[in-house]
Design a protein around this motif. Structure first.
Motif, PDB file in Angstrom:
ATOM      1  N   THR A 173       0.838  -1.204   0.000  1.00 23.19           N
ATOM      2  CA  THR A 173       0.000   0.000   0.000  1.00 23.19           C
ATOM      3  C   THR A 173       0.875   1.257   0.000  1.00 23.19           C
ATOM      4  O   THR A 173       1.778   1.403   0.828  1.00 23.19           O
ATOM      5  CB  THR A 173      -0.912   0.019   1.240  1.00 23.19           C
ATOM      6  N   GLY A 174       0.632   2.165  -0.950  1.00 26.26           N
ATOM      7  CA  GLY A 174       1.396   3.404  -1.052  1.00 26.26           C
ATOM      8  C   GLY A 174       2.546   3.324  -2.017  1.00 26.26           C
ATOM      9  O   GLY A 174       3.093   4.345  -2.439  1.00 26.26           O
ATOM     10  N   ALA A 189      19.194  -1.070   7.617  1.00 27.65           N
ATOM     11  CA  ALA A 189      19.081  -0.082   8.689  1.00 27.65           C
ATOM     12  C   ALA A 189      17.685   0.528   8.759  1.00 27.65           C
ATOM     13  O   ALA A 189      17.120   0.697   9.846  1.00 27.65           O
ATOM     14  CB  ALA A 189      20.130   1.012   8.501  1.00 27.65           C
ATOM     15  N   SER A 190      17.111   0.856   7.601  1.00 23.82           N
ATOM     16  CA  SER A 190      15.772   1.462   7.586  1.00 23.82           C
ATOM     17  C   SER A 190      14.673   0.427   7.412  1.00 23.82           C
ATOM     18  O   SER A 190      13.491   0.747   7.562  1.00 23.82           O
ATOM     19  CB  SER A 190      15.682   2.494   6.455  1.00 23.82           C
ATOM     20  N   GLY A 191      15.062  -0.830   7.085  1.00 23.77           N
ATOM     21  CA  GLY A 191      14.054  -1.864   6.882  1.00 23.77           C
ATOM     22  C   GLY A 191      13.237  -1.637   5.629  1.00 23.77           C
ATOM     23  O   GLY A 191      12.040  -1.922   5.593  1.00 23.77           O
ATOM     24  N   ARG A 192      13.903  -1.143   4.558  1.00 27.28           N
ATOM     25  CA  ARG A 192      13.204  -0.877   3.302  1.00 27.28           C
ATOM     26  C   ARG A 192      13.757  -1.729   2.172  1.00 27.28           C
ATOM     27  O   ARG A 192      14.968  -1.977   2.089  1.00 27.28           O
ATOM     28  CB  ARG A 192      13.341   0.595   2.906  1.00 27.28           C
ATOM     29  N   LEU A 193      12.871  -2.150   1.283  1.00 23.01           N
ATOM     30  CA  LEU A 193      13.228  -2.786   0.032  1.00 23.01           C
ATOM     31  C   LEU A 193      12.962  -1.793  -1.090  1.00 23.01           C
ATOM     32  O   LEU A 193      11.884  -1.179  -1.149  1.00 23.01           O
ATOM     33  CB  LEU A 193      12.383  -4.043  -0.194  1.00 23.01           C
ATOM     34  N   TYR A 194      13.955  -1.617  -1.997  1.00 21.04           N
ATOM     35  CA  TYR A 194      13.811  -0.670  -3.105  1.00 21.04           C
ATOM     36  C   TYR A 194      13.733  -1.420  -4.427  1.00 21.04           C
ATOM     37  O   TYR A 194      14.413  -2.435  -4.628  1.00 21.04           O
ATOM     38  CB  TYR A 194      14.997   0.301  -3.139  1.00 21.04           C
ATOM     39  N   PHE A 195      12.929  -0.906  -5.355  1.00 19.26           N
ATOM     40  CA  PHE A 195      12.768  -1.533  -6.659  1.00 19.26           C
ATOM     41  C   PHE A 195      12.272  -0.478  -7.639  1.00 19.26           C
ATOM     42  O   PHE A 195      11.847   0.613  -7.255  1.00 19.26           O
ATOM     43  CB  PHE A 195      11.769  -2.700  -6.585  1.00 19.26           C
ATOM     44  N   SER A 196      12.335  -0.818  -8.919  1.00 13.94           N
ATOM     45  CA  SER A 196      11.800   0.100  -9.933  1.00 13.94           C
ATOM     46  C   SER A 196      10.399  -0.343 -10.334  1.00 13.94           C
ATOM     47  O   SER A 196      10.067  -1.535 -10.264  1.00 13.94           O
ATOM     48  CB  SER A 196      12.711   0.126 -11.160  1.00 13.94           C
ATOM     49  N   ALA A 197       9.608   0.588 -10.728  1.00 10.59           N
ATOM     50  CA  ALA A 197       8.240   0.304 -11.183  1.00 10.59           C
ATOM     51  C   ALA A 197       7.810   1.472 -12.071  1.00 10.59           C
ATOM     52  O   ALA A 197       8.566   2.421 -12.291  1.00 10.59           O
ATOM     53  CB  ALA A 197       7.295   0.149  -9.990  1.00 10.59           C
ATOM     54  N   ASN A 209       8.178  -1.372   3.129  1.00  8.25           N
ATOM     55  CA  ASN A 209       8.784  -1.620   4.433  1.00  8.25           C
ATOM     56  C   ASN A 209       8.675  -3.108   4.782  1.00  8.25           C
ATOM     57  O   ASN A 209       7.609  -3.714   4.624  1.00  8.25           O
ATOM     58  CB  ASN A 209       8.086  -0.781   5.510  1.00  8.25           C
ATOM     59  N   VAL A 210       9.755  -3.683   5.272  1.00  9.48           N
ATOM     60  CA  VAL A 210       9.746  -5.119   5.564  1.00  9.48           C
ATOM     61  C   VAL A 210       8.900  -5.443   6.793  1.00  9.48           C
ATOM     62  O   VAL A 210       8.589  -6.611   7.029  1.00  9.48           O
ATOM     63  CB  VAL A 210      11.186  -5.643   5.757  1.00  9.48           C
ATOM     64  N   ASN A 211       8.524  -4.429   7.567  1.00  7.57           N
ATOM     65  CA  ASN A 211       7.682  -4.689   8.743  1.00  7.57           C
ATOM     66  C   ASN A 211       6.196  -4.764   8.400  1.00  7.57           C
ATOM     67  O   ASN A 211       5.347  -4.872   9.292  1.00  7.57           O
ATOM     68  CB  ASN A 211       7.924  -3.634   9.817  1.00  7.57           C
ATOM     69  N   GLY A 212       5.881  -4.674   7.085  1.00  9.57           N
ATOM     70  CA  GLY A 212       4.499  -4.861   6.664  1.00  9.57           C
ATOM     71  C   GLY A 212       3.627  -3.639   6.730  1.00  9.57           C
ATOM     72  O   GLY A 212       2.392  -3.747   6.685  1.00  9.57           O
ATOM     73  N   THR A 213       4.228  -2.433   6.818  1.00 11.59           N
ATOM     74  CA  THR A 213       3.436  -1.210   6.945  1.00 11.59           C
ATOM     75  C   THR A 213       3.260  -0.488   5.613  1.00 11.59           C
ATOM     76  O   THR A 213       2.957   0.705   5.588  1.00 11.59           O
ATOM     77  CB  THR A 213       4.089  -0.260   7.962  1.00 11.59           C
ATOM     78  N   GLY A 214       3.441  -1.186   4.501  1.00 17.29           N
ATOM     79  CA  GLY A 214       3.255  -0.556   3.203  1.00 17.29           C
ATOM     80  C   GLY A 214       4.516   0.079   2.692  1.00 17.29           C
ATOM     81  O   GLY A 214       5.626  -0.307   3.058  1.00 17.29           O
TER      82      GLY A 214
END
Length: 544
Positions: A173-174, A189-197, A209-214
């Motif tokens: 989401t988002g 460190a930030s718990g983020r996955l980055y990708f192109s779209a 976010n890997v913690n499931g918050t969108g």
């Protein structure tokens, strides 16, 4: 060391767009292996740096390795596992495994496979709840023991525990997820996955976010880079690096703000995958466009631009190289320190080179060994992180950090330890006594027998008064008169004194008499003495 294998005919590649994605099919029919040996990159005691890659255009796919200068190496043993259309590779330093996103497999939907770097084979990651639908891009967080990938068939991002105990899809989401694909990277460190779209028909950098918050969109102005064929994070500079299909390298701050792209020139030939070494400040990619040519199979450039070059493997087969992963032996960056409390010493681990999971560069030690030194030489058996000094001298500790690529050592500054000399123990007086002779003392009836008693002080101090007395038995009293006690004022440490008991005999005495001797002020000794009395002869009678 592996030998390169040969093919009977040239490979021809057919590149077809599929939803904006690259697909390759091998058209050559007769493909044979001449030889395929096992490769095991073993831990070495010297510095080393190895580059690994997936051969996308090989069918089935293969995984290659070489020294960073292109020498040595070979193909990793896959243990008979077949997969193809590899689109992303990363590494787990805990298990010493490479993980690969394979779009095509026996099931048709693709799978996540792993290959053991030590040459012991390969396998497939199965995790309940985690889908693998034409996976592309892959990222791993060694600390949380989780792996992530993009499902291009469903435009979702999946995760799984590395132990295979479970997985699922992350909420997006988002985030922008239209035409999601190619590559994925992580910033632990930030718990983020980055990708192109794509968003509104334009390429953007999105994240979840890997913690499931969108998630959200990090940067939208990346259309000029073309397709993003590689993504990597650099936590040291706080940048997300982007490898564009237009032959450019750009970066975006992990908090936003794009940096002007750098043209890669002849070092770039349809590059795929990206590794960033924050220490050397270098970016690496696989030149997929070189096909099966070993020459210039990889390109590199300074992450800030300039200094570009290429790497040409000399003994390892190359078939559309992409997705470089770099494993380095540890490097010490801060010597250990010794803390001291009296004779108790403790050695710190020191500071070492780190792993950069989001940059696909790994060099942290996975184990540590300790050795204590006394005056520069090793102390036998002193191989723990703490040590209690037993001798005066200069102490230091050497810490050796190791990982599957090799090892390195660092030595602390020395500290001085003084062991106070222990006082020589002084034992108290210890007087023992025995008869001076084992033989009986002989005398004539009515005379005095001199009975010697040997007194020895085996202690470290002079004794006090020692009193020697004879105690006559009932039988002894028939022939002997009780002697007076004899006193010795003091016996020096280590000294020997002979006390003499004067024992008077009766005129009627005859034969052998025994009686004990009691010594006060002594600790031990023999107590029985013997007196042998010879009867007196009668006077001659004169006859008249």
């Amino acid at each position: 060391m592996c030998k390169a294998f040969e093919r009977n005919s040239d490979l021809k590649l057919l590149v077809e767009p599929l939803g904006g994605r690259r697909r390759a099919a091998l058209i050559a029919a007769a493909v044979t292996f001449a030889t395929l040996a096992l490769l095991a990159i073993a831990a070495r005691a010297h510095a080393s740096e190895t580059i690994y890659w997936d051969n996308y255009s090989d069918n089935p796919a293969t995984i290659g390795a070489a020294n960073i200068d292109g020498t040595g190496g070979g193909l990793l043993n896959l243990g008979g596992l077949a997969f193809e259309t590899t689109e992303g590779m990363t590494y787990d330093p805990v298990t010493n495994r490479l993980y690969i996103a394979a779009e095509d497999s026996a099931t048709g939907d693709g799978e996540i496979v792993y290959v053991n770097v030590d040459g012991s084979g390969a396998g497939v990651l199965f995790a309940p709840g985690a889908e693998a639908a034409a996976p592309e891009g892959i990222a791993l967080d060694p600390s949380t023991r989780k792996i992530y990938w993009i499902n291009t068939k469903t435009d979702t991002i999946s995760w799984a525990r590395l132990d295979g105990s479970g997985g699922g899809n992350l909420p997006t989401t988002g985030a922008a997820t239209e035409n999601i694909g190619y590559r994925l990277t992580i910033d632990p460190a930030s718990g983020r996955l980055y990708f192109s779209a794509q968003q509104g028909g334009k390429y953007v950098i999105s994240y979840v976010n890997v913690n499931g918050t969108g998630g959200g969109v990090l940067a939208a102005a990346v259309d000029s880079l073309g397709r993003l064929n590689g993504l990597a994070t650099d936590p040291v500079s706080g940048q997300l690096y982007l490898l564009g299909s237009s032959g450019t390298l750009a970066s975006v701050g992990l908090n936003g703000g794009i940096v002007a792209p750098v043209a890669l020139g002849s070092a770039f030939d349809e590059g795929y995958g990206l590794a960033i070494d924050p220490v050397l400040q270098k970016a690496y990619w696989g030149n997929y466009g070189q096909g099966k040519t070993q020459t210039n199979a990889f390109g590199f450039v300074a992450s800030s631009g300039g200094g570009e070059g290429t790497i040409s493997p000399t003994t390892t087969p190359v078939y559309g190289a992409q997705d470089p992963v770099i494993l380095k032996s540890p490097t010490g960056v801060g010597a250990p320190q010794v803390t001291q409390s009296g004779t108790a010493l403790s050695c710190s681990q020191g500071s070492w080179s780190a792993d950069y999971p989001g940059g696909n560069v790994f060099s942290a030690p996975v184990s540590y060994a300790y050795q204590w030194l006394l005056n520069g030489g090793p102390v036998s058996g002193a191989t723990a992180s703490s040590y209690t000094a037993t001798a005066t001298g200069s102490y230091a500790c050497t810490v050796t950090g190791s990982n599957p690529s090799g090892s390195a050592s660092q030595t602390s500054a020395a500290v001085s330890v003084t062991i106070a000399a222990l006082p020589v123990p002084v034992t108290p007086s210890s007087v023992t006594f025995v008869p001076a002779s084992k033989k009986a003392v002989r005398t004539k009836a009515g005379k005095v027998a001199i009975v010697p008693i040997k007194l020895t002080n085996g202690g470290g101090t002079a004794s006090g008064v020692v009193k020697v007395c004879g105690k006559l038995t009932k039988k002894a009293k028939k022939g002997l008169v009780a002697p007076k006690c004899v006193s010795v004022a003091s016996i020096p440490a280590g000294g020997t004194v002979t006390a003499k008991l004067r024992v008077k005999t009766r005129k009627t005495a005859k034969g052998l008499y025994k009686f004990p001797v009691v010594v006060s002020g002594a600790t031990t000794g023999s107590t029985t003495v013997k007196v042998k009395v010879i009867p007196a002869k009668g006077k001659k009678k004169h006859h008249r």
